[in-house]
Design an enzyme around this catalytic site. Structure first.
Site: not given
Ligand code: M6R
Length: 612
Positions: A484, A27, A102-103, A488, A76, A491, A507, A607, A2
């Protein structure tokens, strides 16, 4: 995850808080709120589910709340769904205390039960409301907000950055930090708190970073700090060396596109400043080239894209140094009783420097005696401060949730570290060393050349943006780069995508390939180009629609089998992912654009992931 901002001064607080929250929205963005002490000495709390605009409209851009001290939050969700009630700030039942947090407070259930037994009632499902109520409980006992906060901090367990208003003390607010970032910004006749400097960079570049256990009382003309022993302390000031334009879009439609375009410059800043007379010079490193000789094993620890950098690093560092390198997901490492000891070098990679799993893994490795060298973008971040050594990536602020320029700068720095150590170990010849340095110095120009001509990529994006499922296949460094590229795409475009080592396809995964499935075949790793080609043929035989990526020299060969080919300038083999990743970033961007996605703020993401 957050964002927190706080302000006290002579100007109206609400517009300043909204502006700070806008810069922090990357964030966390499922709800937002502010609390201001009004001129008639009431705490006015306004909060709303959804993006910041909902709150902004609700309070007329801040004009409908008068008051010169306040705190704000963009959320968030962790405890309780994103809705108006669970949004921060949370107010104590008596209306005297407002808190942004936050946390995660780990023992909040026990504390909540305690407060309920004392007659307190709760409106939200959050751990934060428990903090607000507990402060109110102690405040009722002692009549002093700071003392009440100290008492609460002795009782709560977990991670927190807190901003606290008390109705009876309207000239200041209180901040506290443990395992979640928080800094103080010093203004002219005003002061700030922020979880991230982007929130306040418009107002000041003069800041102090709070340490774990510290508390601060912030008024317009003074900031008084206390250490974990509750004793008053002085703190050093730090100057932020970038300005507000770095955190703005500068004419681009999205931060992500801007940050993709900034990559050549970011690499120049990060790499060139550490090359002198064609030699790598790590003036910022305490760990000596000699010490590397005593290292028995290297661990690279990170999450997400930073982990993907580590996967490239494993191939390259082992190849260059001939020492065993393990790359570990931080979230797994911390619980696997790792075989790390005082002969281990642990390289921690993190853009934000605040990722909780990465931080916890760092502490685990440190406790086992390892030397911690971190590669971090945010100066003064928690990971940077707890490491024995830090190499900063000079990427500047990265705002888009999907990382691009931080990834690229991490990659080049890790490659350079590998080369530096390999040289100290006598594992690279002078010719090899010179060749790699020469190629590093050419890298930004080649990248610029790629970024000037992106019409092909836009065209491929328009061909494929309706796909439901995409596979990225490649071998060795191409596989690492594919991880990567795939992240990208998924997301930001929400297309299901997987990265597979080409040799693994048969396989199991090849059963998913059917008529029209898009397979992005990565064939930039020259030593295994022929093998990559055989895998392309295999998937084509099952109906796959292949989009291939290869180096200029192999385009003609690739085109014999695949119609759609993206060409990548050639560089030294170990550096090839630095160039190859660029079209993958752009492809993801344009696919997401055509699908109408919220590119800079993809759903469910934030983020910086400061929860487990
Ligand atoms: O800040 P960090 O590098 O520690 O973040 C780790 C991941 O959360 C991050 O790389 C994430 O995967 C990216 N935002 C994806 O683009």
């Amino acid at each position: 995850m957050c964002g927190i901002v706080g302000f006290v001064g002579s100007e109206q607080a609400a517009p300043i808080l909204l502006d700070g929250l806008e810069r922090l929205e990357y964030r966390g963005y499922d709800s937002a709120g502010i609390a201001v002490i009004s001129d008639d000495k009431k705490i006015i709390v306004k909060k709303a589910k959804g993006r910041l605009n909902v709150l902004r409209d609700m309070i007329n851009g801040g004009k409908s709340i008068a008051g010169t001290i306040g705190i704000g939050h963009t959320r968030w969700a962790t405890h309780g769904e994103p809705n108006d009630i669970n949004a921060h700030p949370h107010l104590s039942g008596d209306g005297k205390i407002a808190v942004v947090h936050n946390g995660i407070i780990e023992n909040y259930v026990e504390l909540r039960d305690f407060l309920i037994s004392q007659g307190y009632t709760f409106k939200s499902e959050t751990d934060t409301e428990v903090v607000a109520q507990l402060i109110a409980f102690y405040y009722a006992e002692c009549g002093n907000a700071l003392e009440a906060v100290f008492r609460v901090l002795r009782r709560i367990e977990g991670a927190y950055a807190l901003g606290i208003l008390c109705i009876d003390e309207p000239e200041h607010f209180i901040a506290a930090r443990k395992d979640a970032p928080l800094l103080i910004g010093y203004g002219e006749g005003c002061n700030f708190i922020a979880s991230d400097v982007t929130a306040i960079i418009k107002h000041t570049r003069d800041v102090s970073y709070m340490e774990d256990g510290e508390v601060a009382v912030i008024s317009a003309d003074k900031v008084q700090f206390y250490n974990a022993m509750e004793q008053p302390i002085e703190k050093a000031h730090n100057t932020i060396d970038w300005d507000v334009s770095a955190a703005e879009k500068g004419g681009y439609a999205h931060f992500m596109l801007k940050e993709i375009m900034e990559q050549p410059e970011a690499i120049r800043k990060t790499a060139f400043s550490r090359i002198r007379d064609n030699r790598i010079v790590f003036e910022d490193l305490k760990f000596t080239a000699e010490q590397i000789k005593d290292v028995s094993r290297i661990f690279i620890i990170a999450c997400g894209s930073s982990y993907h950098v580590g996967v490239v690093g494993k191939y390259n560092l082992e190849r260059l140094m001939r020492k065993p390198v393990e790359v570990c997901l931080a979230s797994e490492f911390r619980y696997c009783d790792p075989l790390v000891d005082d002969k281990s070098l642990v390289i921690v990679i993190s853009q934000s420097g605040e990722t909780l799993d990465t931080m916890a893994a760092l502490r685990e490795a440190k406790a086992r005696g390892a030397y911690i060298l971190s590669i971090v973008n945010v100066v003064g971040s928690s990971i940077a401060r707890e490491s024995d050594d830090v190499l900063y990536t000079w990427a500047g602020p990265e705002i888009a949730v999907a990382t691009t320029k931080a990834y690229s700068t991490q990659l080049i720095l890790l490659d350079m570290l590998g080369l530096y150590f390999a040289d100290a170990l006598g594992k690279v010849s002078k010719d090899q060393y010179d060749d790699i340095i020469e190629q590093i110095l050419c890298l930004p120009d080649k990248m610029e050349q790629m970024l000037e001509d992106i019409e092909d990529i836009k065209h491929f994006a328009s061909n494929y943006f309706n796909q439901n499922s995409v596979f990225f296949i490649g071998r060795n460094l191409d596989y690492a780069m594919g991880l990567e590229g795939s992240l990208k795409l998924k997301e930001i475009s929400y297309i299901h995508s997987e990265a597979y080592a080409s040799g693994e396809l048969k396989h199991g995964t090849i059963s998913l390939i059917e008529d029209g499935t898009l397979v992005i075949a990565l064939g930039t790793y020259e030593p295994l180009f022929d093998k990559a080609m055989s895998n392309v043929v295999e998937v084509q035989a099952r109906g796959a629609d292949v989009l291939a990526l290869t180096i200029e020299n192999n385009v003609a060969e690739m085109k014999k089998t695949v119609e759609n080919v993206i060409s990548v300038p050639e560089t030294h083999t170990i550096l090839q992912p630095s160039l190859g990743v660029v079209p993958l970033q752009l492809f993801a961007y344009y696919v997401a654009l055509l699908r109408g996605c919220d590119i800079d703020k993809p759903r469910n993401l934030a983020k910086s992931v400061t929860v487990e």
